[in-house]
Design an enzyme around this catalytic site. Structure first.
Site, PDB file in Angstrom:
ATOM      1  N   LYS A  11       0.820  -1.216   0.000  1.00 52.84           N
ATOM      2  CA  LYS A  11       0.000   0.000   0.000  1.00 52.84           C
ATOM      3  C   LYS A  11       0.861   1.276   0.000  1.00 52.84           C
ATOM      4  CE  LYS A  11      -3.993  -2.129   2.338  1.00 52.84           C
ATOM      5  NZ  LYS A  11      -5.009  -1.962   3.412  1.00 52.84           N
ATOM      6  N   TYR A  51     -12.628  -2.778  -3.493  1.00 51.07           N
ATOM      7  CA  TYR A  51     -13.093  -2.724  -2.107  1.00 51.07           C
ATOM      8  C   TYR A  51     -14.621  -2.650  -2.017  1.00 51.07           C
ATOM      9  CZ  TYR A  51      -8.513  -2.238   0.191  1.00 51.07           C
ATOM     10  OH  TYR A  51      -7.244  -2.453   0.704  1.00 51.07           O
ATOM     11  N   ASN A 114      -2.130   0.431   6.667  1.00 52.70           N
ATOM     12  CA  ASN A 114      -1.552  -0.747   7.316  1.00 52.70           C
ATOM     13  C   ASN A 114      -0.630  -1.555   6.403  1.00 52.70           C
ATOM     14  OD1 ASN A 114      -3.536  -1.733   5.707  1.00 52.70           O
ATOM     15  ND2 ASN A 114      -4.768  -2.659   7.321  1.00 52.70           N
ATOM     16  N   HIS A 117      -2.159  -5.286   1.685  1.00 52.04           N
ATOM     17  CA  HIS A 117      -3.435  -5.989   1.531  1.00 52.04           C
ATOM     18  C   HIS A 117      -3.136  -7.461   1.293  1.00 52.04           C
ATOM     19  CE1 HIS A 117      -7.338  -7.304   0.062  1.00 52.04           C
ATOM     20  NE2 HIS A 117      -6.668  -7.952  -0.879  1.00 52.04           N
ATOM     21  N   GLU A 128      -9.706 -11.024  -6.956  1.00 52.86           N
ATOM     22  CA  GLU A 128      -8.760  -9.906  -6.876  1.00 52.86           C
ATOM     23  C   GLU A 128      -7.623 -10.067  -7.900  1.00 52.86           C
ATOM     24  OE1 GLU A 128      -7.789  -9.919  -2.695  1.00 52.86           O
ATOM     25  OE2 GLU A 128      -9.806  -9.243  -2.142  1.00 52.86           O
TER      26      GLU A 128
HETATM   27  P1  ADP Z   1      -7.956  -6.673   5.982  1.00 50.80           P
HETATM   28  O1  ADP Z   1      -7.181  -5.743   5.079  1.00 50.80           O
HETATM   29  O2  ADP Z   1      -7.145  -7.098   7.170  1.00 50.80           O
HETATM   30  O3  ADP Z   1      -8.571  -7.832   5.250  1.00 50.80           O
HETATM   31  P2  ADP Z   1     -10.630  -5.494   6.065  1.00 50.80           P
HETATM   32  O4  ADP Z   1     -10.944  -6.323   4.857  1.00 50.80           O
HETATM   33  O5  ADP Z   1     -11.557  -5.548   7.224  1.00 50.80           O
HETATM   34  O6  ADP Z   1      -9.154  -5.825   6.618  1.00 50.80           O
HETATM   35  O7  ADP Z   1     -10.513  -3.971   5.636  1.00 50.80           O
HETATM   36  C1  ADP Z   1      -9.938  -3.611   4.403  1.00 50.80           C
HETATM   37  C2  ADP Z   1      -9.053  -2.405   4.623  1.00 50.80           C
HETATM   38  O8  ADP Z   1      -9.879  -1.289   4.999  1.00 50.80           O
HETATM   39  C3  ADP Z   1      -8.048  -2.521   5.779  1.00 50.80           C
HETATM   40  O9  ADP Z   1      -6.861  -3.197   5.411  1.00 50.80           O
HETATM   41  C4  ADP Z   1      -7.801  -1.075   6.113  1.00 50.80           C
HETATM   42  O10 ADP Z   1      -6.884  -0.472   5.189  1.00 50.80           O
HETATM   43  C5  ADP Z   1      -9.182  -0.459   5.912  1.00 50.80           C
HETATM   44  N1  ADP Z   1      -9.937  -0.407   7.180  1.00 50.80           N
HETATM   45  C6  ADP Z   1     -10.573  -1.448   7.777  1.00 50.80           C
HETATM   46  N2  ADP Z   1     -11.175  -1.050   8.918  1.00 50.80           N
HETATM   47  C7  ADP Z   1     -10.912   0.286   9.035  1.00 50.80           C
HETATM   48  C8  ADP Z   1     -11.248   1.286  10.009  1.00 50.80           C
HETATM   49  N3  ADP Z   1     -11.984   1.000  11.081  1.00 50.80           N
HETATM   50  N4  ADP Z   1     -10.793   2.545   9.800  1.00 50.80           N
HETATM   51  C9  ADP Z   1     -10.058   2.856   8.708  1.00 50.80           C
HETATM   52  N5  ADP Z   1      -9.698   1.971   7.758  1.00 50.80           N
HETATM   53  C10 ADP Z   1     -10.117   0.704   7.923  1.00 50.80           C
HETATM   54 MG    MG Z   2     -10.062  -7.878   3.823  1.00 51.95          MG
END
Ligand code: ADP
Ligand code: MG
Length: 141
Positions: A11, A51, A114, A117, A128
């Site tokens: 990212k 997304y 974070n 992905h 994806e």
């Molecule tokens: P992951 O990436 O661990 O699979 P999710 O699919 O739940 O997590 O979420 C997709 C992405 O959306 C996350 O990696 C993060 O970048 C963003 N995200 C998720 N929850 C939040 C939140 N509460 N606030 C801001 N960004 C979020």
């Molecule tokens: Mg996810």
């Protein structure tokens, strides 16, 4: 054990830290193989499609903005149980809760920013990968 291919993105916040090599090393040293890789700028429409499952969430607009804010690296990662293994190497969504040594613990800045992905299932990985790669761009042999 089954051989799988999963999808990964480095990212924008990690791209700004200039740590593509360090992140790739985490995958390779944990037994995953880079089967496809390119640097690209994701369009707004592609990020929204990617997304889509989060489109009703309050952070959706911010997430799309972030993912289109700079180039990213998209990867196909291959290996035994690649989907789950990649999730383990990445660590928890919230970097402050991620295990020591995981990519998100080391390079993540916040829940949104974070660092990486990773697909959450085989079906997600297929969807994806198809969004970002042609068949001949994934070399899994
Ligand atoms: P992951 O990436 O661990 O699979 P999710 O699919 O739940 O997590 O979420 C997709 C992405 O959306 C996350 O990696 C993060 O970048 C963003 N995200 C998720 N929850 C939040 C939140 N509460 N606030 C801001 N960004 C979020
Ligand atoms: Mg996810």
């Amino acid at each position: 054990m089954s051989k799988e291919v999963t999808f990964s993105i480095i990212k924008p916040n990690a791209m700004k830290k200039n740590v593509i090599g360090k992140i790739v090393d985490k995958f390779e040293s944990n037994g995953l193989k880079i089967a496809g890789m390119k640097i690209m700028k994701i369009s707004k429409s592609k990020a929204e499609e990617f997304y889509a499952e989060h489109s009703a969430r309050p952070f959706f607009g911010e997430l799309v903005e972030f993912m289109t804010s700079s180039p990213v690296v998209v990867m196909a990662l291959a290996g035994e149980n690649a989907v789950l293994k990649n999730r383990e190497i990445m660590g928890a969504t919230d970097p402050s809760k991620a295990a020591e040594g995981t990519i998100r613990k080391v390079f993540g800045d916040s829940m949104g920013e974070n660092a990486v992905h990773g697909s959450d299932s085989i079906d997600s990985a297929k969807r994806e990968l198809a969004l970002f790669f042609e068949n001949n761009e994934i070399c899994n042999s």
